[in-house]
Design a protein around this motif. Structure first.
Motif, short mmCIF file in Angstrom:
data_model
loop_
_atom_site.label_atom_id
_atom_site.label_comp_id
_atom_site.label_asym_id
_atom_site.label_seq_id
_atom_site.Cartn_x
_atom_site.Cartn_y
_atom_site.Cartn_z
N UNK A 1 -20.27 -39.49 -15.60
CA UNK A 1 -21.23 -39.38 -16.69
C UNK A 1 -20.37 -39.35 -17.95
N UNK A 2 -20.52 -40.32 -18.82
CA UNK A 2 -19.57 -40.44 -19.93
C UNK A 2 -19.71 -39.36 -20.98
N UNK A 3 -20.81 -38.64 -21.04
CA UNK A 3 -20.98 -37.61 -22.07
C UNK A 3 -21.22 -36.27 -21.39
N UNK A 4 -20.94 -35.23 -22.15
CA UNK A 4 -21.22 -33.88 -21.66
C UNK A 4 -22.69 -33.56 -21.89
N UNK A 5 -23.23 -32.83 -20.95
CA UNK A 5 -24.64 -32.44 -21.05
C UNK A 5 -24.73 -30.93 -21.18
N UNK B 1 -13.35 -30.34 -17.95
CA UNK B 1 -14.40 -29.46 -17.41
C UNK B 1 -14.95 -28.57 -18.51
N UNK B 2 -16.17 -28.21 -18.31
CA UNK B 2 -16.80 -27.23 -19.22
C UNK B 2 -17.59 -26.24 -18.38
N UNK B 3 -17.64 -25.02 -18.90
CA UNK B 3 -18.47 -24.00 -18.27
C UNK B 3 -19.51 -23.57 -19.30
N UNK B 4 -20.77 -23.72 -18.93
CA UNK B 4 -21.86 -23.31 -19.81
C UNK B 4 -22.32 -21.94 -19.32
N UNK C 1 -19.05 -17.60 -13.90
CA UNK C 1 -19.72 -16.35 -13.51
C UNK C 1 -21.11 -16.72 -12.99
N UNK C 2 -21.75 -15.81 -12.28
CA UNK C 2 -23.11 -16.11 -11.81
C UNK C 2 -24.03 -16.45 -12.98
N UNK C 3 -24.83 -17.48 -12.80
CA UNK C 3 -25.74 -17.90 -13.85
C UNK C 3 -25.21 -19.05 -14.69
N UNK C 4 -23.94 -19.39 -14.53
CA UNK C 4 -23.39 -20.46 -15.37
C UNK C 4 -23.61 -21.82 -14.73
N UNK C 5 -23.36 -22.85 -15.49
CA UNK C 5 -23.33 -24.22 -14.99
C UNK C 5 -21.94 -24.77 -15.28
N UNK C 6 -21.33 -25.39 -14.31
CA UNK C 6 -20.04 -26.02 -14.55
C UNK C 6 -20.21 -27.52 -14.52
N UNK C 7 -19.38 -28.17 -15.29
CA UNK C 7 -19.40 -29.62 -15.38
C UNK C 7 -17.94 -30.06 -15.28
N UNK C 8 -17.68 -30.95 -14.34
CA UNK C 8 -16.30 -31.33 -14.06
C UNK C 8 -16.24 -32.83 -13.86
N UNK C 9 -15.24 -33.48 -14.40
CA UNK C 9 -15.09 -34.91 -14.15
C UNK C 9 -13.63 -35.29 -14.16
N UNK C 10 -13.32 -36.37 -13.48
CA UNK C 10 -11.97 -36.91 -13.46
C UNK C 10 -12.01 -38.34 -12.95
N UNK C 11 -10.87 -39.00 -13.09
CA UNK C 11 -10.75 -40.39 -12.69
C UNK C 11 -9.66 -40.52 -11.65
#
Lengths: 660, 671
Positions: A29-33, A107-110, A148-158
């Motif tokens: 996914x080319x953009x962060x959500x 990666x991002x952690x929301x 932490x519990x309740x978060x969403x993680x987003x990770x990408x790599x090539x």
């Protein structure tokens, strides 16, 4: 430059491997959500409530159009619910070796409080996992911040992979997933073949961008369950590979394949002088074709050693330095060979006697079971022998150690075999050994003391595939380790048993029956009350756990082989005690297509002993989970019957054994 | 494990391709291969180390080259697996100089293995990243009885430590062993033998040599003391002249535990930074805290919930002992044990509460050798927190200088503040408080806190069908174990695990209404469920009904099945109390009940008693284990105790029907 290599013999490993590994790779996914309100509010998995985490989206975008390497863009978005989910997704290891590379890890952690933590690229580490000679396996390792519990993680790599010939796509792992999506752009100019197993998504079609789209949604986590088929048969997956020529139909493909097998047979199993002479010597005086075949079979299994097993006496070094057999004559001369060598020798010997022994390739039921629906002969990997009969085929495998004549190894039973033929596509399903043929007969002469100790002798005879499997376990082991094996087997059922005087006969012989005997003593076997002795006559089933304890079932239930287990326990009763209100268990219980359970208790004249007989016959079958309750109920009943108790009353009279 | 790794390991570990055409093994190995093994040395051994030699060559700049040579004779085919070599090193400071091996067949023909035949692996268990490496060679596929396997591995180390430790004992008996240390001029050393009588070295020309007498293999028996209490070791401290080139690079010697405290304190103080973020976080976490005890609890709970990640970098340079800065751990929300302890220390400092790092050996509370101060003795970091005098809990103790302290392990998030993991109690730990620090002992195992109380209310029908309700109250480490079971599973998996456990005692049981309650702060856990089982009791022709009053948790096996024992047996305290009441079927009278049992030993007490009145059977059993170490000479007492417990728990009750009627003799077969 891209070319279609000879199909590497990796396919089976890919199939196994892709399902052994967690499905770690999502798509691009080319953009962060950012965190959506719905994700923020979500407190439990929508797909499988109770899960520690739920994969919201896993995407893998594969571009193999380059010709030199394939680019995989991975994307993973996960909602974490609790500590278990945190532990599973907190850190990631992405492996690579000399044929691949990993870049662009982000990666991002929301977090639930609305803040976002971005992975610092300096915290991405590169770690060697294994180094051996020229082989290096490394990994990019990363611990995601702020999880932490309740978060969403987003990770990408090539990931870049050299010269990809096959593209595996797996959909199910250890966590529920809302969506798993692959899109694939193939190398142009080559045809594509595919296998799909349990794939429930839309049929992939080429879209306007020249890509195939595959997706499955609402996938539950894979669960390990007892008596389940191999996960390669249960999980959903696809395998795509390149094919130089798709013009031929499936029927034509197999016709050509069988013809090539026949050419191979002609070339590799040619009955030259010494082989022909030996065949004639072995068959001298034999009347029927079957008798001739049996003689050839016995010769191959007793006089030609399978060099890959310990009994052949080779160390690893010696084995590596063995000169490969090029012809059946070599195998004959060296009196050793691989499984394939020995099977070729058998074919050559048979052909020397004008018996139409053919080369057959067969799959492995413990893995993905190949089918002639697909144009991929490489899935059929194991060489056996097929001989035409009026009502089908006789399949033989003298190259496998310890197989009795006419039987195949358990994992080669009940699968499709492709058979060499100069003109036609030939295939047949290999037969299953009958349960009565593969049996374990256990006879015990035991005595129960007034204190409740049980002691005596036990003799176990193995036939058919029961003998094959046990001999295989004992193969190459010392006498001491074989004794330990027997003790451990007994201890599984009777943890306090003392086992002595172990003898093992026939374990090294391909043709002799296998017999194990030992002395057994089980202290406090019976429960001594004030005036009674209470004991279970089913000595080797006492205390055993039930087959099925869960109330629900996800996967098919699979009983993988036909077998029969006979027990005959002769138990001398202590003097001063007599049977009290003795009742026999239910004598016959039909498990339908799964099998049958029979018991009988009889009292020896004079009431000094009882004889308990038990027979459990089990058949190969795959049962859908919708019938689980009935299956469980049946085995629970058997479990209850196996724990049937007899009461001995001190100085009491015994009315004998009555059946209900 | 991925496909690639799995395939590679299978291929490599199964067999190794040696060099071709390298016919000669070194003389030392050939000589060893000709050594006969005394018949009576260790009759059970499947292989024996004929000769082992380790030489430490210390250079003036403090670089140490260690070379190990060993020769192993395979005595029995089962000993083949011992034809292997292994060595550990740290990537940041160490290099493998030599890695060679040979296998000499009984006929004297050698196979040679070179460096490329060795596999280099990174430990991956609980570590995300590590500088530690191990070098392995497995020649077992070529080893036969009578063969001699030998290896020579040399490691050049630029590690900063001026200590090393040599293990003198392992899984095989050792016939002959020599440890030597070569020192530059002006250097000296101090040796410390651990679990071994002191030996004086032969000193000649700057070379210190110890000839170690034959050693038997380390035993392996259930519930025995940890290996650290048994293994013979030799600790070496280098005494480095101040003017030596190596003096600047090497850490100073730790002559006393206070020296070690000073070293660790510096590292810890550098990391426990209290910046604005730390202050803000501490304030936020304690905004509802009314007392110092509440503050400690709130901050301690937070530290427990920081995710655990182990990144073991710069190990040869002491990186394994240096916590990361507390603000970094706060920002990343992950760290290893020393990071979490350091973060907690910084947060507490922000609230004006003193805390002192503690180094401990986790897993064995008798693991420390007081006679040898060394950082190598510890594998875990916890913390001691200054608390009010009335702060409760078995982990609280008094320190002569720092007053009331609470030992706390922020890595274990399943244990509430006030308690410790079981293996920590009674441990000797290093309190790191500069010159005021040193080795201290944590409080012992509390006797009363680890308990399970179970109440079962059941009804038995004439057919043998059973319905029951089970209620359990767990405290202490029983509660911890239950908590961990629950956390690590989905609800469905937990239900299935519980069902399996119940079914193991009650055939065909179906459970319902499974409920749990975790009372974390008081370290309690409750569990309740209902069950039905169609055929628990067995009816004999409708006249007798037989069943076991111990419905669940019946012991049917014991770890003590061997008839002989060489090592003491260790017990930890624990208590299980169970009361079962079973409403009996009407028209049935009790014919026989299990006899009461009372067993008392120095390590445990077991009682069970079964009574019946007014149609109700009551079964009460209790088992108490005490903290005890039972000598091997009393092993038979231990064996007999568990045999009698098994017998008692398998005992049956027999009911007789008062008015015999035609009744089904047992459950009908299902359709």
């Amino acid at each position: 430059m891209r070319h279609v290599r000879a199909q590497r013999p990796w396919l089976a490993f890919f199939i196994l491997g892709l399902l052994l590994s967690a499905p770690a790779m999502p798509g691009a996914a080319p953009t962060w959500t950012p965190l959506t309100p719905a994700e923020a509010a979500q407190t439990d998995s929508l797909v499988e409530p109770g899960a520690g985490a739920e994969i919201i989206s896993r995407r893998v975008s594969i571009d193999d159009s380059n010709g030199n390497y394939a680019e995989y863009q991975h994307y993973l978005r996960v909602k974490i619910f609790n500590a278990a989910g945190v532990e599973d997704f907190l850190s990631h290891k992405i492996e690579y070796d000399r044929t691949s590379s990993v870049t662009g890890i982000e990666a991002r952690t929301y977090k639930p409080d609305g803040t976002t933590v971005v992975l610092d690229k300096k915290s991405i580490l590169d770690q060697q996992i294994v180094r051996h000679d020229s082989t290096r396996i490394r990994a990019k390792v990363v611990a995601l911040p702020g999880v932490e519990p309740g978060c969403v993680i987003e990770l990408r790599w090539t990931e870049l992979r050299d010269d990809v010939q096959m593209i595996p796509m797996s959909f199910q792992g250890r966590h529920p997933a809302r969506s798993v999506h692959y899109d694939f752009r193939a190398y142009e100019g080559l045809g594509l073949e595919s296998i799909s197993v349990n794939y429930r998504g839309p049929v992939p079609k080429l879209d306007s961008r020249g890509r195939y789209q595959l997706e499955m949604t609402n996938i539950k986590a894979y669960k390990d369950e007892p008596f389940a088929p191999p996960d390669v048969q249960t999980k959903p997956w696809l395998l795509i590979w390149y094919s130089s020529d798709r013009s031929e139909t499936v029927e034509k493909y197999w016709q050509n394949y069988c013809r090539k097998l026949d050419e191979l047979r002609s070339d590799r199993a040619k009955p030259r002088g010494d082989v022909s002479d030996r065949a004639k010597t072995l068959a001298a005086g034999a009347g029927t074709e079957d008798e001739k075949l049996r003689r050839l079979y016995e010769f191959c299994v007793t006089k030609i050693k399978n060099q890959n097993y310990g009994y052949a006496g080779f160390t690893d070094e010696q084995r590596k330095n063995l000169k490969a057999n090029q012809t059946p004559s070599d195998t004959l001369k060296h009196a050793r060979g691989t499984r394939t060598d020995i099977n070729y020798l058998f074919i050559a010997l048979a052909r020397a006697l004008n018996i139409d022994a053919r080369l057959a390739l067969v799959g492995d039921r413990d893995s993905f079971v190949p089918s002639v629906k697909y144009r991929h002969g490489l899935l059929f990997r194991e060489t056996i022998v097929a001989i035409p009969r009026e009502a089908g085929w006789l399949f033989l495998d003298p190259g496998s150690i310890f197989l009795p004549y006419g039987l195949l190894a358990p994992d080669n039973e009940g699968v499709t075999a492709v058979i060499s033929d100069p003109k036609q596509a030939r295939h047949a399903v290999t037969p299953m050994t009958s349960p009565e043929t593969s049996a374990k007969h256990r006879r015990a002469n035991l005595a129960l003391s007034a204190d409740g100790d049980l002691s005596g002798t036990v003799e176990v005879h193995y036939t058919g595939l029961q003998a094959f499997a046990t001999k295989y376990d004992l193969e190459g082991e010392t006498a001491g380790l074989r004794e330990d094996y027997v003790r451990k087997e007994v201890a599984r059922d009777l943890p306090l048993a003392v086992v002595t005087d172990v003898t093992v006969a026939g374990a090294d012989s391909p043709t002799e029956p296998l017999k194990i005997s030992y002395r057994l003593r089980v202290p406090n076997y019976a429960d001594r009350t004030g005036q009674r002795l209470l004991f279970q006559p089913a000595v080797f089933q006492k205390g055993r756990a039930a087959y099925f304890t869960a109330e629900t079932r996800e996967n098919n239930i699979s009983f993988r082989n036909n077998l029969t287990i006979y027990d005959e326990m002769r138990i001398a009763l202590p003097s001063g005690f007599g049977l009290e209100e003795a009742v026999a268990p239910v004598p016959l219980f039909d498990l339908g297509p799964i099998g049958r359970y029979r018991t009988q208790i009889s009292v020896v004249a004079g009431k000094s002993s009882i004889i308990y007989q038990r027979e459990l016959t089990q058949r190969f079958i795959v049962v859908p989970p919708v019938h689980y309750t009935e299956v469980k109920r049946g085995f629970d009943f058997i479990h209850t019957q196996d724990n049937h108790t007899l009461s001995l009353l001190a100085s009491g009279e015994s009315p004998g054994v009555r059946t209900p | 494990m991925t496909t690639r790794l799995r395939l590679l390991l299978l291929a490599v570990l199964a067999a190794v391709a040696p060099l071709r055409a390298k016919p000669n093994a070194p003389d030392w190995l050939r000589k060893a291969a000709d050594t006969p093994v005394p018949a009576a040395f260790d009759a059970k051994a499947k292989a024996v180390v004929l000769h082992r030699e380790v030489v430490y060559e210390v250079r003036p700049d403090g670089v140490v080259v260690s070379t190990e040579r060993a020769a192993v004779r395979i005595l029995q085919p089962e000993g083949q697996k011992h034809a292997r070599a292994a060595a550990g090193f740290h990537l940041d400071t160490d290099k493998i100089r030599t890695a060679l091996a040979w296998l000499i067949s009984p006929a004297g023909d050698p196979i040679a293995y070179a460096r490329k035949d060795f596999v280099e692996l990174t430990p991956t268990n609980d570590t995300l990243f590590s500088d530690a490496r191990t070098l392995h060679l497995n020649a077992s596929g070529n080893a036969v009885a009578g063969a001699t396997f030998g290896y020579e591995i040399s490691v050049e180390s630029r590690a900063v430590f001026s200590q090393f430790i040599e293990q003198l004992q392992g899984p095989l008996p050792i016939l002959a062993q020599t440890i030597a240390v070569k020192l530059p001029g002006g250097w000296n050393l101090k040796s410390t033998f651990i679990n071994h009588p002191k030996l004086e070295p032969v000193v000649q020309g700057g070379v210190f040599t110890w000839h170690i007498p034959p050693r038997l293999a380390l035993p392996d028996e259930p519930f025995m003391p940890g290996n650290r209490r048994l293994t013979a070791l030799l600790g070496i401290d280098l005494l480095v002249p101040n003017a030596a080139a190596g003096a600047a690079r090497l850490l100073p010697r730790f002559a006393t535990w206070v020296d070690l405290s000073v070293y660790f304190s510096r590292l810890n103080d550098e990391a426990a930074v209290t910046d604005a973020a730390i202050v803000a976080k501490a304030a936020d976490l304690t905004k509802s805290a009314n007392t110092p005890g509440d503050v400690v609890r709130a901050l301690g709970r937070y530290a427990q919930k920081v995710n655990y990640i182990s990144i073991a970098a710069n190990l040869g340079r002491g990186g394994g002992y240096k916590p990361r800065p507390a603000p970094l751990t706060l920002q990343r929300n992950f760290g290893d044990c020393k990071d979490k302890a350091s973060l907690l220390r910084a947060l507490l400092r922000a609230k004006g509460i003193a805390a002192y790092p503690l180094s401990i050996y986790a897993g064995d509370n008798r693991a420390i050798w007081p006679e040898w101060p060394s950082p190598f003795q510890f594998n875990h970091a916890i913390i001691a927190i200054a608390v009010p005098a009335d702060f409760p809990g078995p982990a609280v103790f008094d320190h002569p200088k720092f007053g009331r302290l609470l030992a706390f392990d922020p890595t274990d998030e399943d244990i509430p503040l006030g308690e410790l993991p079981a293996s920590h109690y009674g441990s000797q730990v290093l309190l790191e408080a500069g010159a005021d620090g040193g080795l201290i002992e944590l409080p012992p195992h509390p006797a009363e806190a680890f308990a399970l109380r179970r109440t079962i209310t059941a009804k038995l029908a004439a057919t043998g069908a059973l319905t029951a309700r089970i209620a359990e109250q767990h405290h202490g480490h029983h509660a911890v174990a239950e908590r961990q079971d629950l956390k690590s599973r989905t609800p469905d998996q937990y239900q299935k695990m519980t069902a399996s456990w119940i079914s193991s005692g009650i055939r065909g049981a179906k459970i319902a209404n499974l409920r749990t309650e975790d009372r974390f702060e008081e370290n309690g856990f409750s569990l309740s469920l209902e069950l039905t089982a169609p055929a628990y009791g067995q009816s004999l022709r409708g006249k007798l009904l037989i069943f076991r009053p111990a419905l669940i948790g019946r012991r049917r096996t014991t770890a003590f099945t061997e008839t002989t024992r060489t090592q003491p047996i260790l017990f930890s305290p624990s208590r299980v109390d169970e009361t079962t009441t079973i409403e009996l079927p009407s028209n049935h009278i009790v014919d026989e009940l299990p006899a009461p049992v009372e067993l008392r030993t120095a390590f445990a007490r077991y009682t069970s008693r079964c009574t019946a009145a007014d149609g109700v059977l009551k079964f009460v059993r209790q088992i108490d284990y005490y903290a005890a170490e039972i000598p091997a000479s009393d092993y038979e007492t231990v064996r007999k105790f568990f045999e009698q417990v098994i017998k008692a728990e398998q005992a049956s009750a027999v009911l007789q029907r008062q008015a015999p009627q035609t009744a089904p003799a047992g459950p009908a077969a299902p359709p």
